[in-house]
Write a protein that holds these residues in place. Structure first.
Motif, PDB file in Angstrom:
ATOM      1  N   ILE A  32       4.015  -1.124   5.194  1.00 31.93           N
ATOM      2  CA  ILE A  32       2.582  -1.437   5.240  1.00 31.93           C
ATOM      3  C   ILE A  32       1.917  -0.733   6.421  1.00 31.93           C
ATOM      4  CG2 ILE A  32       0.921  -3.304   5.667  1.00 31.93           C
ATOM      5  CD1 ILE A  32       2.722  -5.098   3.922  1.00 31.93           C
ATOM      6  N   CYS A  33       2.566  -0.713   7.579  1.00 35.08           N
ATOM      7  CA  CYS A  33       2.015  -0.006   8.747  1.00 35.08           C
ATOM      8  C   CYS A  33       1.886   1.489   8.478  1.00 35.08           C
ATOM      9  CB  CYS A  33       2.890  -0.238   9.977  1.00 35.08           C
ATOM     10  SG  CYS A  33       2.733  -1.880  10.677  1.00 35.08           S
ATOM     11  N   ILE A  34       2.881   2.083   7.818  1.00 33.80           N
ATOM     12  CA  ILE A  34       2.827   3.507   7.492  1.00 33.80           C
ATOM     13  C   ILE A  34       1.676   3.784   6.531  1.00 33.80           C
ATOM     14  CG2 ILE A  34       4.049   5.367   6.272  1.00 33.80           C
ATOM     15  CD1 ILE A  34       6.649   4.252   7.519  1.00 33.80           C
ATOM     16  N   LEU A  35       1.508   2.945   5.521  1.00 34.41           N
ATOM     17  CA  LEU A  35       0.421   3.134   4.554  1.00 34.41           C
ATOM     18  C   LEU A  35      -0.957   2.965   5.199  1.00 34.41           C
ATOM     19  CD1 LEU A  35       1.888   1.347   1.402  1.00 34.41           C
ATOM     20  CD2 LEU A  35       1.626   3.811   1.803  1.00 34.41           C
ATOM     21  N   ILE A  36      -1.098   2.000   6.076  1.00 35.16           N
ATOM     22  CA  ILE A  36      -2.376   1.790   6.765  1.00 35.16           C
ATOM     23  C   ILE A  36      -2.692   2.987   7.665  1.00 35.16           C
ATOM     24  CG2 ILE A  36      -3.515   0.402   8.554  1.00 35.16           C
ATOM     25  CD1 ILE A  36      -2.198  -2.068   7.257  1.00 35.16           C
ATOM     26  N   THR A  37      -1.685   3.490   8.363  1.00 34.60           N
ATOM     27  CA  THR A  37      -1.893   4.660   9.220  1.00 34.60           C
ATOM     28  C   THR A  37      -2.284   5.879   8.392  1.00 34.60           C
ATOM     29  OG1 THR A  37      -0.259   3.800  10.776  1.00 34.60           O
ATOM     30  CG2 THR A  37      -0.821   6.127  10.968  1.00 34.60           C
ATOM     31  N   ALA A  38      -1.613   6.111   7.268  1.00 36.51           N
ATOM     32  CA  ALA A  38      -1.943   7.244   6.403  1.00 36.51           C
ATOM     33  C   ALA A  38      -3.361   7.118   5.866  1.00 36.51           C
ATOM     34  CB  ALA A  38      -0.937   7.341   5.260  1.00 36.51           C
ATOM     35  N   ALA A  39      -3.734   5.913   5.442  1.00 36.51           N
ATOM     36  CA  ALA A  39      -5.092   5.699   4.934  1.00 36.51           C
ATOM     37  C   ALA A  39      -6.123   5.914   6.042  1.00 36.51           C
ATOM     38  CB  ALA A  39      -5.218   4.296   4.351  1.00 36.51           C
ATOM     39  N   GLY A  40      -5.810   5.477   7.247  1.00 37.98           N
ATOM     40  CA  GLY A  40      -6.722   5.673   8.368  1.00 37.98           C
ATOM     41  C   GLY A  40      -6.945   7.143   8.681  1.00 37.98           C
ATOM     42  N   PHE A  41      -5.882   7.945   8.695  1.00 38.35           N
ATOM     43  CA  PHE A  41      -6.018   9.384   8.927  1.00 38.35           C
ATOM     44  C   PHE A  41      -6.823  10.045   7.813  1.00 38.35           C
ATOM     45  CE2 PHE A  41      -2.789   9.056  12.182  1.00 38.35           C
ATOM     46  CZ  PHE A  41      -3.125  10.083  13.042  1.00 38.35           C
ATOM     47  N   TYR A  42      -6.572   9.636   6.582  1.00 45.41           N
ATOM     48  CA  TYR A  42      -7.295  10.210   5.452  1.00 45.41           C
ATOM     49  C   TYR A  42      -8.791   9.905   5.554  1.00 45.41           C
ATOM     50  CZ  TYR A  42      -9.069  10.973   0.783  1.00 45.41           C
ATOM     51  OH  TYR A  42      -9.829  11.395  -0.266  1.00 45.41           O
ATOM     52  N   ILE A  43      -9.128   8.655   5.845  1.00 47.27           N
ATOM     53  CA  ILE A  43     -10.540   8.261   5.950  1.00 47.27           C
ATOM     54  C   ILE A  43     -11.204   8.984   7.118  1.00 47.27           C
ATOM     55  CG2 ILE A  43     -12.067   6.321   6.499  1.00 47.27           C
ATOM     56  CD1 ILE A  43     -10.102   4.548   4.848  1.00 47.27           C
ATOM     57  N   TYR A  44     -10.512   9.085   8.251  1.00 45.70           N
ATOM     58  CA  TYR A  44     -11.071   9.797   9.407  1.00 45.70           C
ATOM     59  C   TYR A  44     -11.340  11.257   9.053  1.00 45.70           C
ATOM     60  CZ  TYR A  44     -11.555  11.857  14.010  1.00 45.70           C
ATOM     61  OH  TYR A  44     -12.031  12.552  15.089  1.00 45.70           O
ATOM     62  N   ALA A  45     -10.368  11.907   8.428  1.00 44.20           N
ATOM     63  CA  ALA A  45     -10.534  13.314   8.065  1.00 44.20           C
ATOM     64  C   ALA A  45     -11.656  13.491   7.052  1.00 44.20           C
ATOM     65  CB  ALA A  45      -9.225  13.874   7.507  1.00 44.20           C
ATOM     66  N   ARG A  46     -11.763  12.587   6.114  1.00 45.89           N
ATOM     67  CA  ARG A  46     -12.792  12.679   5.072  1.00 45.89           C
ATOM     68  C   ARG A  46     -14.191  12.478   5.658  1.00 45.89           C
ATOM     69  NH1 ARG A  46     -13.141  15.027   0.308  1.00 45.89           N
ATOM     70  NH2 ARG A  46     -14.371  13.828  -1.133  1.00 45.89           N
ATOM     71  N   VAL A  47     -14.337  11.547   6.574  1.00 47.31           N
ATOM     72  CA  VAL A  47     -15.646  11.256   7.167  1.00 47.31           C
ATOM     73  C   VAL A  47     -16.083  12.390   8.101  1.00 47.31           C
ATOM     74  CG1 VAL A  47     -16.822   9.708   8.803  1.00 47.31           C
ATOM     75  CG2 VAL A  47     -15.471   8.752   6.943  1.00 47.31           C
ATOM     76  N   ALA A 165     -18.987  33.467  -0.118  1.00 46.32           N
ATOM     77  CA  ALA A 165     -17.751  32.682  -0.221  1.00 46.32           C
ATOM     78  C   ALA A 165     -17.851  31.678  -1.362  1.00 46.32           C
ATOM     79  CB  ALA A 165     -17.479  31.966   1.088  1.00 46.32           C
ATOM     80  N   ALA A 166     -16.793  31.584  -2.160  1.00 43.42           N
ATOM     81  CA  ALA A 166     -16.758  30.659  -3.291  1.00 43.42           C
ATOM     82  C   ALA A 166     -16.397  29.238  -2.856  1.00 43.42           C
ATOM     83  CB  ALA A 166     -15.758  31.146  -4.328  1.00 43.42           C
ATOM     84  N   ARG A 167     -15.602  29.129  -1.804  1.00 46.76           N
ATOM     85  CA  ARG A 167     -15.210  27.810  -1.300  1.00 46.76           C
ATOM     86  C   ARG A 167     -15.054  27.888   0.209  1.00 46.76           C
ATOM     87  NH1 ARG A 167      -9.063  26.154  -2.675  1.00 46.76           N
ATOM     88  NH2 ARG A 167      -8.245  26.960  -0.738  1.00 46.76           N
ATOM     89  N   PRO A 168     -15.072  26.750   0.882  1.00 52.89           N
ATOM     90  CA  PRO A 168     -14.952  26.754   2.347  1.00 52.89           C
ATOM     91  C   PRO A 168     -13.620  27.354   2.798  1.00 52.89           C
ATOM     92  CG  PRO A 168     -15.583  24.580   1.554  1.00 52.89           C
ATOM     93  CD  PRO A 168     -15.245  25.392   0.357  1.00 52.89           C
ATOM     94  N   TRP A 169     -13.647  28.021   3.932  1.00 52.12           N
ATOM     95  CA  TRP A 169     -12.406  28.582   4.473  1.00 52.12           C
ATOM     96  C   TRP A 169     -11.566  27.492   5.107  1.00 52.12           C
ATOM     97  CZ3 TRP A 169     -10.746  28.559   9.516  1.00 52.12           C
ATOM     98  CH2 TRP A 169     -11.676  28.172  10.475  1.00 52.12           C
ATOM     99  N   ASN A 170     -12.172  26.381   5.486  1.00 52.73           N
ATOM    100  CA  ASN A 170     -11.448  25.249   6.062  1.00 52.73           C
ATOM    101  C   ASN A 170     -11.303  24.134   5.029  1.00 52.73           C
ATOM    102  OD1 ASN A 170     -14.131  24.430   6.017  1.00 52.73           O
ATOM    103  ND2 ASN A 170     -14.016  23.365   7.967  1.00 52.73           N
ATOM    104  N   TYR A 171     -10.971  24.515   3.808  1.00 53.07           N
ATOM    105  CA  TYR A 171     -10.836  23.584   2.684  1.00 53.07           C
ATOM    106  C   TYR A 171      -9.933  22.415   3.056  1.00 53.07           C
ATOM    107  CZ  TYR A 171      -9.598  21.908  -1.971  1.00 53.07           C
ATOM    108  OH  TYR A 171      -9.386  21.129  -3.064  1.00 53.07           O
ATOM    109  N   MET A 172     -10.392  21.196   2.743  1.00 52.30           N
ATOM    110  CA  MET A 172      -9.625  20.006   3.081  1.00 52.30           C
ATOM    111  C   MET A 172      -8.750  19.605   1.899  1.00 52.30           C
ATOM    112  SD  MET A 172     -10.841  16.285   4.423  1.00 52.30           S
ATOM    113  CE  MET A 172     -10.826  15.277   2.972  1.00 52.30           C
ATOM    114  N   ASP A 173      -7.456  19.652   2.097  1.00 51.74           N
ATOM    115  CA  ASP A 173      -6.506  19.239   1.074  1.00 51.74           C
ATOM    116  C   ASP A 173      -6.238  17.747   1.254  1.00 51.74           C
ATOM    117  OD1 ASP A 173      -4.609  19.127  -0.893  1.00 51.74           O
ATOM    118  OD2 ASP A 173      -3.100  20.303   0.191  1.00 51.74           O
ATOM    119  N   LYS A 174      -6.538  16.971   0.233  1.00 49.46           N
ATOM    120  CA  LYS A 174      -6.394  15.507   0.331  1.00 49.46           C
ATOM    121  C   LYS A 174      -4.941  15.097   0.535  1.00 49.46           C
ATOM    122  CE  LYS A 174     -10.475  14.847  -2.445  1.00 49.46           C
ATOM    123  NZ  LYS A 174     -11.030  14.496  -3.725  1.00 49.46           N
ATOM    124  N   ARG A 175      -4.026  15.777  -0.136  1.00 49.81           N
ATOM    125  CA  ARG A 175      -2.609  15.423   0.011  1.00 49.81           C
ATOM    126  C   ARG A 175      -2.125  15.684   1.436  1.00 49.81           C
ATOM    127  NH1 ARG A 175      -1.296  18.627  -5.111  1.00 49.81           N
ATOM    128  NH2 ARG A 175      -2.108  17.236  -6.689  1.00 49.81           N
TER     129      ARG A 175
END
Length: 182
Positions: A32-47, A165-175
């Motif tokens: 659960i701690c690992i999943l919460i940390t992964a979700a937190g990093f994902y949300i931070y990166a997305r925002v 440019a067709a897409r950003p050069w700093n494309y964010m990969d969700k995975r």
């Protein structure tokens, strides 16, 4: 003497057994701690993600009717030393802003020079793909005017142009964002 040293020794096997018992006992909490940390990093990166688009052009510079592609000439050395300063100058930025009718300069400029030949790669990075390409084209058009007092009369010969440019050069990969968090 040896009896006094024995109480200070650590029994590795019992330590590992205790550690494994603790992991087995709290494994669900660990996941659960690992999943919460992964979700937190994902949300931070997305925002905080800001897409950036990059347009680039490869070009050579000709001075006073003679090409400086061959290298080794004093004119080519002067171009190689002066061109980065000219492209980053306020004069160039003001010319581009006036050309594109902008209030501010919304891009970063990067210039790479190739050592083996006098080719230059100009990269313009901006929040908008069309703006990056427009600024790139304006710089290539205005560079001879901005550099006339430093380098004399020059001509820019564009060898390769990336286009818009067709897409950003700093494309964010969700995975990758999730993997970084885990």
């Amino acid at each position: 003497m040896s009896n006094k040293e024995e109480p200070n020794l650590i029994d590795i096997t019992s330590f590992l057994e205790d550690f494994l018992k603790t992991v087995r006992k709290f494994w669900i909490s660990l996941i659960i701690c690992i999943l919460i940390t992964a979700a937190g990093f994902y949300i931070y990166a997305r925002v905080h993600y800001q897409p950036e688009y990059q347009s680039q052009a490869t070009f050579s510079v000709n001075t006073e009717g003679s090409s400086v592609i061959s290298g080794g000439t004093s004119g080519s050395e002067q171009v190689k030393e002066s061109l980065p300063y000219i492209l980053q100058s306020d004069v160039m930025k003001n010319m581009v802003m006036e050309d594109l009718e902008l209030d501010t300069f919304p891009a970063q400029i990067e210039l790479e020079s190739k050592e083996s030949a006098n080719f230059y790669i100009l990269k313009v990075t901006s929040d908008d793909a069309g703006m990056a390409y427009g600024i790139l084209q304006s710089i290539l058009e205005n560079c001879p005017k901005a550099s006339v007092y430093v380098l004399g009369k020059i001509q820019i010969e564009v060898l390769d142009d990336s286009g818009i440019a067709a897409r950003p050069w700093n494309y964010m990969d969700k995975r990758m964002s999730l993997a970084k968090g885990a």
